[in-house]
Design a protein around this motif. Structure first.
Motif, short mmCIF file in Angstrom:
data_model
loop_
_atom_site.label_atom_id
_atom_site.label_comp_id
_atom_site.label_asym_id
_atom_site.label_seq_id
_atom_site.Cartn_x
_atom_site.Cartn_y
_atom_site.Cartn_z
N LYS A 79 0.52 -3.89 -1.71
CA LYS A 79 -0.87 -3.53 -1.43
C LYS A 79 -0.96 -2.63 -0.20
CE LYS A 79 -2.69 -7.86 -3.34
NZ LYS A 79 -3.32 -7.26 -4.52
N ARG A 80 -1.86 -1.66 -0.27
CA ARG A 80 -2.07 -0.77 0.87
C ARG A 80 -2.52 -1.55 2.10
NH1 ARG A 80 -6.18 2.52 3.20
NH2 ARG A 80 -7.76 1.63 1.82
N ASP A 83 2.76 6.09 4.23
CA ASP A 83 3.23 5.20 3.18
C ASP A 83 2.88 5.84 1.85
OD1 ASP A 83 0.47 4.04 2.25
OD2 ASP A 83 0.45 3.78 4.43
N TRP A 84 3.41 5.27 0.75
CA TRP A 84 3.25 5.93 -0.55
C TRP A 84 1.84 5.81 -1.10
CZ3 TRP A 84 6.13 9.66 -1.19
CH2 TRP A 84 7.49 9.62 -0.84
N PHE A 85 1.02 4.93 -0.53
CA PHE A 85 -0.39 4.90 -0.94
C PHE A 85 -1.12 6.16 -0.51
CE2 PHE A 85 0.98 0.48 -0.65
CZ PHE A 85 0.58 -0.01 -1.87
N GLN A 86 -0.53 6.89 0.43
CA GLN A 86 -1.12 8.13 0.92
C GLN A 86 -0.55 9.35 0.19
OE1 GLN A 86 -3.38 7.29 3.18
NE2 GLN A 86 -2.59 5.20 3.46
N LEU A 87 0.04 9.16 -0.97
CA LEU A 87 0.74 10.26 -1.66
C LEU A 87 -0.15 11.48 -1.86
CD1 LEU A 87 3.26 11.30 -3.13
CD2 LEU A 87 2.43 10.16 -5.21
N SER A 88 -1.44 11.26 -2.13
CA SER A 88 -2.33 12.40 -2.35
C SER A 88 -2.51 13.24 -1.10
CB SER A 88 -3.69 11.94 -2.88
OG SER A 88 -4.36 12.99 -3.52
N LEU A 89 -2.19 12.66 0.06
CA LEU A 89 -2.23 13.42 1.31
C LEU A 89 -1.40 14.69 1.19
CD1 LEU A 89 -2.87 13.46 4.50
CD2 LEU A 89 -0.54 12.56 4.71
N LYS A 90 -0.22 14.54 0.61
CA LYS A 90 0.64 15.72 0.45
C LYS A 90 0.49 16.36 -0.92
CE LYS A 90 5.14 13.65 -0.94
NZ LYS A 90 5.63 14.60 -1.95
N GLU A 91 0.38 15.57 -1.99
CA GLU A 91 0.37 16.15 -3.32
C GLU A 91 -0.97 16.76 -3.72
OE1 GLU A 91 2.90 16.92 -4.77
OE2 GLU A 91 4.44 15.58 -4.02
#
Length: 874
Positions: free
Chosen positions: A10-11, A313-321
C-alpha cells in the motif's frame, strides 16, 4: 468463485529506507549458465534505529558475504530476501552471487538471448542480479567492470562513461564503466554482444560534443539511420522547448529482439525492443517510422523526467511516465501532424483507458495498492497520466508550465520524489491553486460531463449547463468533484464562433469546471447556437450532449478546432452504428443520409487538410464503440459497424476511386505530406475493395506488385481482408516468402493472420503457433499472434461458445511459467468481462477461474485474476 489475493503493498505504508547506499562497485564475469556477480556497496544507516539490513533477491545462488572484508555467516536467506544483523552505522558489504542468464526466460534481471547478454531492471529486476535495496529511493553511484570472451562479446556496455579497459591472457577482455550520477537500481544496465555500430555526434546548446552510438544486430546497420536522426531531433527539441541539455559524454542505444517492453531509459544506455529502432522503407511502415521517433524521444526525455529526478516509490510511477508521455506527445506533434497525433492519443484513451476504468482493474494514475509492480505499467498510469499533465499545461499556459518545470528541476534534481512534489512545484511557480486538481491523482474512473442547454427565441437568452459526475469504480465507490478544464465554443447558424465580452468563458473558449454544475448565460442571440465541445480533448472525460444530425454536420464543416471536427464525425458514425445494432431491420434512413452527406463534405477537406480528412473518413473502432454502450452485444455491434462501412464504401465508390487516384505515387520518403497521402490512398483502397468496385482487384494486385515501401504493401494486405479469401491467402503467401527471415516484418504477417475474420480462425491459430518462426520465448511474436487475436479479432475471440476465451486461457497458462509479465498483459481482454452479455460474462469468468486454479501462478497473474473474479458491479 472468489479468489483471495496475496497481501498487497500500500502507498500509505511507505517508509524511508533503513539504510542508504552511497557507492556500488560491481564486477560481472559473464558466462551463459554461470555468471559471477561481485557487488561491493558502501552502506549508511538511515537514522537512529537497530533494524536489520533486509536485501531483496530472487533466483540467486549466494556464494559469499563479507562486511568490511570479514566473512559473514550469520544471515538469514529466504526466497526473496537476505537479512543481516549489523551493528555498524557505516560499512562496506560485498556479496558474490551466481546466476544463469540462459535460463532466465522472464527477461528481467540479466538474461542471455539472441547471442547477447542484456538487462532489464525496471521495476524490480535488479534483485535477480544481486542482493540489494531494490527500491527507487535508494540512489548510488556505480562503477561496473565486465569480463567476457573478447571474440564473442567485443562490445561490453554499461551506464555512464567508459574509463578503462584491458585484455586477459585467457582470451577474455574487460571494460570498466563509471556513472557520475546517482541513480536507483532500476536504471542499471549491462549489455554484451557482437553488434554492428552506427555512430554520430550531437553538439549541445552549451557547445559540448556528445558521442552517439547505436548498436544493432549484424547486418542491420542501414536500418538504424532513422533512429539516430530521431535521437538528434529529440535532443535539440528538449533544449529548445524545456532548456534541458544532455549531461554525459556519450549516449548509447542497443536494439534487441527479445524485450518485454518497448524500451528502457537506463542512464546513458537505453535498451530498445528492435521494433522501435530498425526501419527502412521496404520493411517498416509510416506508423513504424512514427513510433520509432516517438519512443526514441520518450526514452531520451526520461533523462531528466525519470533519471535526474526519479520516483520515491513505484506508486509515483506516473510522476515520470505520465510526464514523459506528455513530453513525447508534444515532440511528436511538432515533428508531424498535430491533429493526427492528438487523435491517436485520444483513441488510446477511449479504446483502452476507458475500458480499464470500467473493469475490475480500475485505479487512479497514482494507485493506492499493488501486488505485483509490473502490473503498474498501465494505460491509466501512462496515458491518462499524460492527460493529467496536459490539463495542467492548459490551466497554467505554456509559459507557466515551463516555469513550473524549471522550478521542479532546480528543487529536486538528483532526488527521488512524489507526484505531490511535482504539483506543488507547478503551483509555487505560478501561484495557481491546484489543490482541487490534485484529486486527479487519487481518484479513479472516467468523469462524465452532461451538457444541457435551452434557448428562448423571444428574449434571445441562451443557457448552457455543464454537470460533472464520476461513476463508482471497482476500487472506489465515492467520488469528488474534479477540476476540469473544458474547452469549447458556440457556433451561430452560419458557423461563426460566437463571442461576448460579458461572458469571459466565451472569450477564453474554456470553462474551469470545479463545482458539480457550471452555467453560462449568453444574451442577444438570434437563434440557438451549436455547442462545439471538448476542443482538443482538453480532459480525459466523456461528454453527453443531445446533438442533432445537423449540429454534428455544422461542427464537421465549421468548428475552429480540428479535433472537434473529427470528434463530430465519429459521433455521427457511432450514432448510425448503434442505431443499426439496435434496429437492423428498420434503419433510420434520415440519419444514414445525413451521415453520407457529411462524408461527401469530408472529401472536400482532403485537398487542404489531408491528415484531418484521413482521420475523419475512418470509422470508430469496435473498442471505441464498446465504451459507448452499457452492455456489449458483440454480433449486433460488429455487423452494424461493418454495414455502415459497407454503405459508405458502396454509395461513395466513385469518390473513393477519385481520391485513390488523386494521391501521387512517388519514391518513398518519410515526410508529413507523403505520409498523409499514403494514408488516404490506402484508406481509399480498403473502401474500394469492400465495395467490390470494378477493377478493385486489379488495383490491389498492381499496388502490391509496384509498392516500394511497406506502408503500401501492408495497405494492400489489410484491404484484401475485405475481399476474397483466396486472394488474401495468395498475397499472404507471397509476403511470407519474401519476409520470413525478417522477424519484425514477419510479426506483421502473424498479426494479420490472427486478426482475420474467418470461421475457421481457431483451427488456423494453432497452425500459426506451430510455425517454425513462432516461439513463446519471444514477446513480440506472442503479442503479434495471441495479443492481436485477443484484443482485435472480435468475432473469433468472442465466439459465442467460449472457444476463443479457452484458447487464450490455455496459452496464458503456458506463458505463466515462461514470461508471466507478458501473460499478465495479454490477459487484459478476459478481465474486461463486465460489459458483455450474461453468457459471455460467465464464459470469461470460467476461464479466469481455470487460470486461478493453476498451481504456482505468478504474482503478475494472481493480482489481475483475483481482482477480476472478485469484482462486483457498482
Amino acid at each position: 468463485m472468489s479468489v483471495l489475493s496475496p497481501v498487497a503493498k500500500k502507498r500509505s505504508d511507505y517508509r524511508a529506507p533503513d539504510f542508504l547506499i552511497d557507492h556500488v562497485d560491481m564486477a560481472f564475469h559473464l558466462d551463459v549458465t554461470q555468471t559471477r556477480v561481485i557487488s561491493t556497496s558502501r552502506f549508511t544507516r538511515n537514522g537512529q534505529h537497530q533494524s536489520p539490513l533486509v536485501l531483496d533477491g530472487e533466483n540467486l545462488q549466494l556464494i559469499s558475504v563479507t562486511i568490511n572484508g570479514e566473512p559473514v555467516t550469520d544471515y538469514h536467506q529466504s526466497d526473496e530476501h537476505l537479512t543481516l544483523n549489523i551493528n555498524q552505522n557505516d560499512f562496506e558489504l560485498c556479496i558474490e552471487t551466481r546466476i544463469n542468464p540462459q535460463e532466465n526466460k522472464t527477461l528481467e534481471g540479466l538474461y542471455f538471448s539472441g547471442g547477447a547478454y542484456c538487462t532489464q531492471c525496471e521495476a524490480e529486476g535488479f534483485r535477480k542480479i544481486t542482493y540489494f535495496l531494490d527500491r527507487p529511493d535508494v540512489l548510488a553511484k556505480y562503477d561496473v567492470t565486465i569480463f567476457a570472451d573478447k571474440t564473442r562479446y567485443p562490445h561490453m556496455l554499461s551506464n555512464g562513461n567508459q574509463i578503462d579497459k584491458g585484455e586477459l591472457d585467457d582470451g577474455r577482455h574487460w571494460v570498466k564503466w563509471q556513472d557520475p550520477f546517482k541513480k536507483p537500481s532500476y536504471l542499471f544496465a549491462l549489455v554484451a554482444g557482437n553488434f554492428d555500430l552506427l555512430t554520430d555526434r550531437f553538439v549541445t546548446q552549451s557547445g559540448r560534443s556528445v558521442a552517439l552510438e547505436l548498436y544493432v544486430d549484424k547486418g542491420a546497420l542501414d536500418k538504424g539511420h532513422h533512429a539516430l536522426a530521431s535521437l538528434k531531433k529529440a535532443m535539440a527539441w528538449d533544449e529548445q522547448v524545456f532548456g534541458l541539455e544532455y549531461d554525459l559524454d556519450i549516449y548509447m542505444i542497443v536494439a534487441v529482439d527479445f524485450f518485454n517492453m518497448g524500451a528502457m531509459e537506463n542512464k546513458g544506455l537505453n535498451v530498445f525492443n528492435s521494433k522501435f529502432v530498425l526501419a527502412d522503407a521496404e520493411s517498416a511502415t509510416d506508423d513504424d517510422f512514427f513510433n520509432i521517433e516517438a519512443v526514441i524521444g520518450h526514452e531520451y526525455f526520461h533523462n531528466w523526467t525519470g533519471n535526474r529526478v526519479t520516483c520515491r516509490d513505484w506508486f509515483q510511477l506516473s510522476l515520470k511516465e505520465g510526464l514523459t508521455v506528455f513530453r513525447d506527445q508534444q515532440f511528436s506533434a511538432d515533428m508531424s501532424s498535430p491533429v493526427f497525433n492528438r487523435i491517436k492519443n485520444v483513441q488510446i484513451i477511449r479504446e483502452h483507458q476507458f475500458a480499464e476504468d470500467a473493469s475490475a482493474m480500475a485505479h487512479p494514475i497514482r494507485p493506492e495498492e499493488v501486488i505485483e509492480m509490473n502490473n503498474f505499467y498501465t494505460v491509466t498510469v501512462y496515458d491518462k497520466g499524460a492527460e493529467v499533465i496536459r490539463m495542467m499545461h492548459t490551466l497554467l499556459g505554456a509559459a507557466g508550465f515551463r516555469q513550473g518545470m524549471d522550478l521542479y528541476f532546480s528543487r529536486f534534481d538528483g532526488q527521488a520524489v512524489t507526484c505531490d512534489d511535482f504539483v506543488q512545484a507547478m503551483q509555487d511557480a505560478t501561484q495557481v491553486d491546484l489543490s482541487q486538481f490534485r484529486r486527479w491523482y487519487s481518484q479513479s474512473g472516467t468523469p462524465k460531463v452532461k451538457v444541457t442547454d435551452s434557448f428562448d427565441a423571444k428574449t434571445g437568452v441562451y443557457h448552457i449547463d455543464f454537470t460533472q459526475n464520476t461513476p463508482p469504480t471497482a476500487d472506489q465507490k465515492v467520488k469528488q468533484n474534479l477540476h476540469i478544464p473544458f474547452k469549447f465554443e458556440l457556433l451561430d447558424e452560419k458557423g461563426n464562433s460566437i463571442s461576448d465580452d460579458s461572458v469571459p468563458e466565451l472569450s477564453a473558449k474554456m470553462i474551469e469546471l470545479t463545482s458539480r454544475v457550471h452555467r453560462i448565460t449568453v444574451t442577444g442571440l438570434q437563434a440557438k447556437p451549436t455547442p462545439s465541445l471538448l476542443h482538443d480533448f482538453s480532459a480525459p472525460i466523456k461528454v453527453d450532449y443531445a446533438y442533432s444530425h445537423q449540429q454534428l454536420s455544422n461542427i464537421i464543416l465549421y468548428s475552429g478546432d480540428d479535433f472537434a471536427r473529427w470528434d463530430a464525425s465519429q459521433r455521427l458514425y457511432s450514432r448510425c452504428i448503434h442505431n443499426l445494432a439496435i434496429s437492423p431491420d428498420t434503419p433510420d434512413d434520415e440519419l444514414l443520409d445525413s451521415m453520407l452527406q457529411a462524408v461527401q463534405g469530408i472529401f472536400d477537406i482532403a485537398d487542404v487538410n489531408p491528415a484531418l480528412a484521413g482521420a475523419m473518413l475512418s470509422l470508430p473502432s469496435f473498442e471505441t464503440l464498446s465504451q459507448q454502450v452499457d452492455e456489449i452485444q458483440v454480433e449486433a455491434l460488429y455487423h452494424a459497424q461493418r454495414s455502415v462501412r459497407n454503405l459508405i464504401a458502396t454509395t461513395l465508390s466513385d469518390q473513393w476511386s477519385t481520391l485513390y487516384h488523386k494521391q501521387a505515387v512517388v519514391p518513398y520518403r518519410y515526410v508529413a505530406d507523403d505520409v498523409d497521402s499514403r494514408r488516404l490512398r490506402n484508406l481509399s483502397l480498403s473502401y474500394l475493395v469492400q465495395a467490390g468496385a470494378p477493377q478493385s482487384s486489379d488495383i490491389l494486385l498492381a499496388q502490391f506488385a509496384q509498392a516500394d515501401n511497406m506502408t503500401d504493401c501492408l495497405g494492400v494486405l489489410k484491404a484484401a481482408q475485405f475481399g476474397e479469401l483466396k486472394q488474401f491467402d495468395q498475397l499472404m503467401e507471397q509476403f511470407e516468402t519474401r519476409w520470413r527471415h525478417d522477424p519484425l516484418v514477419l510479426d506483421k504477417w502473424f498479426a494479420l493472420h490472427a486478426n482475420m475474420e474467418r470461421s475457421d480462425i481457431l483451427v488456423r491459430l494453432p497452425l500459426l503457433l506451430s510455425h517454425d518462426k513462432f516461439s513463446l520465448d519471444n514477446p513480440n511474436r506472442v503479442r503479434s499472434v495471441l495479443g492481436s487475436f485477443a484484443f482485435y479479432n472480435v468475432l473469433g475471440f468472442h465466439a459465442v461458445d467460449g472457444s476463443g476465451y479457452k484458447f487464450l486461457a490455455d496459452y496464458i497458462l503456458k506463458l505463466n511459467s515462461v514470461n508471466p509479465q507478458v501473460a499478465a498483459r495479454i490477459i487484459t481482454p478476459l478481465t474486461q468481462w463486465q460489459k458483455f452479455d450474461e453468457k459471455r460474462r460467465e464464459l470469461m469468468r470460467y476461464q479466469l477461474a481455470r487460470i486461478a486454479d493453476c498451481q504456482d501462478l505468478s504474482k503478475d497473474l494472481i493480482e489481475k485474476v483475483s481482482k477480476s473474479l472478485n469484482y462486483t458491479s457498482h
